[in-house]
Design an enzyme around this catalytic site. Structure first.
Site, PDB file in Angstrom:
ATOM      1  N   GLU A   1     -17.093   2.894  -2.525  1.00 31.60           N
ATOM      2  CA  GLU A   1     -17.735   2.134  -1.453  1.00 31.60           C
ATOM      3  C   GLU A   1     -18.073   2.988  -0.234  1.00 31.60           C
ATOM      4  OE1 GLU A   1     -14.945  -1.040  -0.789  1.00 31.60           O
ATOM      5  OE2 GLU A   1     -15.980  -2.372  -2.197  1.00 31.60           O
TER       6      GLU A   1
ATOM      7  N   GLU B   1      -1.467   6.190 -18.954  1.00 31.09           N
ATOM      8  CA  GLU B   1      -0.671   6.454 -17.755  1.00 31.09           C
ATOM      9  C   GLU B   1       0.612   7.220 -18.046  1.00 31.09           C
ATOM     10  OE1 GLU B   1       2.255   2.857 -16.724  1.00 31.09           O
ATOM     11  OE2 GLU B   1       0.147   2.308 -16.498  1.00 31.09           O
TER      12      GLU B   1
END
Length: 273
Positions: free
Chosen positions: A81, A112
């Protein structure tokens, strides 16, 4: 080292399946009120990290977010963003998620748990000691994140983290840990809820404060935002109109010619000199 997993403690609520919709929403909202207070208590930690990252960025350094699952998605979201909002290159702040872009939409099995891959993913960006890395993991125990932070610190990068557990391994490995202790989740262990909300709040604070300090905001305006759609062109036009005291049409023409509110204002000032 003690690892108190608050994020895995039982919810304060039980028999959720017996609650009405109204009761569910009310109790979720009650828990959400705890988040802002937890973030407020971590303010000194957040301030210290932002000031340290600012020094690196002013020397040409970059900021990397490293996370898995919800944490990784939030880091990628915040990083993505910034270019349209502040007109900065996408290389300034980069979000890395375990499992790559595919993991943004669906879970990637065991991604992960690879303690080496986080640093390997960072290496693709050729990190330097001017760069900073923030590991994001509610539990503070995610191997992908811990491995990246550990290697980054050994290689001279500035390291920080955002976690919801006290005295975690991740916090121990980070030079600037941020611990937002939001308490047990409404649904036991579902750290996409309060922990995720806290992470999003902290990321907003970090990136926005950095962009302001890096000169990407004038007054309270996003003067470097990218003009990627009609809404943003209209917003920018009104900013130019207010700054220069000209008609809407002239402001729009100046904005489109200059490419940004900042550039339009600068061009006007140069014309007057």
């Amino acid at each position: 080292m003690t690892q108190e997993k608050i994020t895995e403690q039982p919810s304060h609520y039980d028999h959720l399946e017996q609650m009405s919709v109204g009761e569910l929403l009310e109790h979720i909202n009650e828990e959400d009120f705890r988040v802002a207070e937890a973030v407020r208590k971590a303010m000194p930690q957040i301030e210290a990290l932002v000031e340290a990252v600012e020094q690196r960025m002013k020397r040409g350094g970059r900021l990397f977010y490293v996370g898995a699952g919800t944490s990784g998605r939030l880091g990628v979201l915040d990083a993505s963003e910034l270019p349209p909002t502040f007109g900065v290159p996408p290389t300034w702040v980069v979000g890395l998620i375990a499992g790559g872009d595919k993991a943004l939409r669906q879970a990637v099995e065991n991604a992960e748990d690879d303690a080496e891959q986080g640093w390997n993913d960072l290496l693709k960006h050729e990190p330097t000691p001017n760069d900073a890395v923030i590991g994001i993991a509610a539990s503070g125990t995610t191997p992908y994140v811990i491995g990246a932070i550990r290697k980054a610190r050994k290689n001279g990068l500035l390291t920080g983290c955002i976690t919801s557990n006290l005295n975690s391994i991740l916090a121990h490995e980070s030079a600037f840990p941020i611990e937002t202790i939001v308490g047990p989740e409404f649904v036991t262990g579902s750290s996409r809820m309060k922990s995720g909300t806290a992470q999003k709040m902290v990321l907003n604070m970090i990136s926005t404060a950095l962009m302001v300090r890096m000169g990407k905001v004038q007054g309270n305006r996003m003067v470097n935002m990218q003009l990627t759609n009609a809404k943003l062109v209209d917003r920018g036009t009104r900013m130019v109109q207010e700054l220069l005291g000209v008609s809407y049409e002239e402001a729009r023409n100046r904005l489109l010619e200059a490419g940004s509110v900042y550039a339009a204002n600068k061009m006007k000032n140069e014309e007057e000199c």
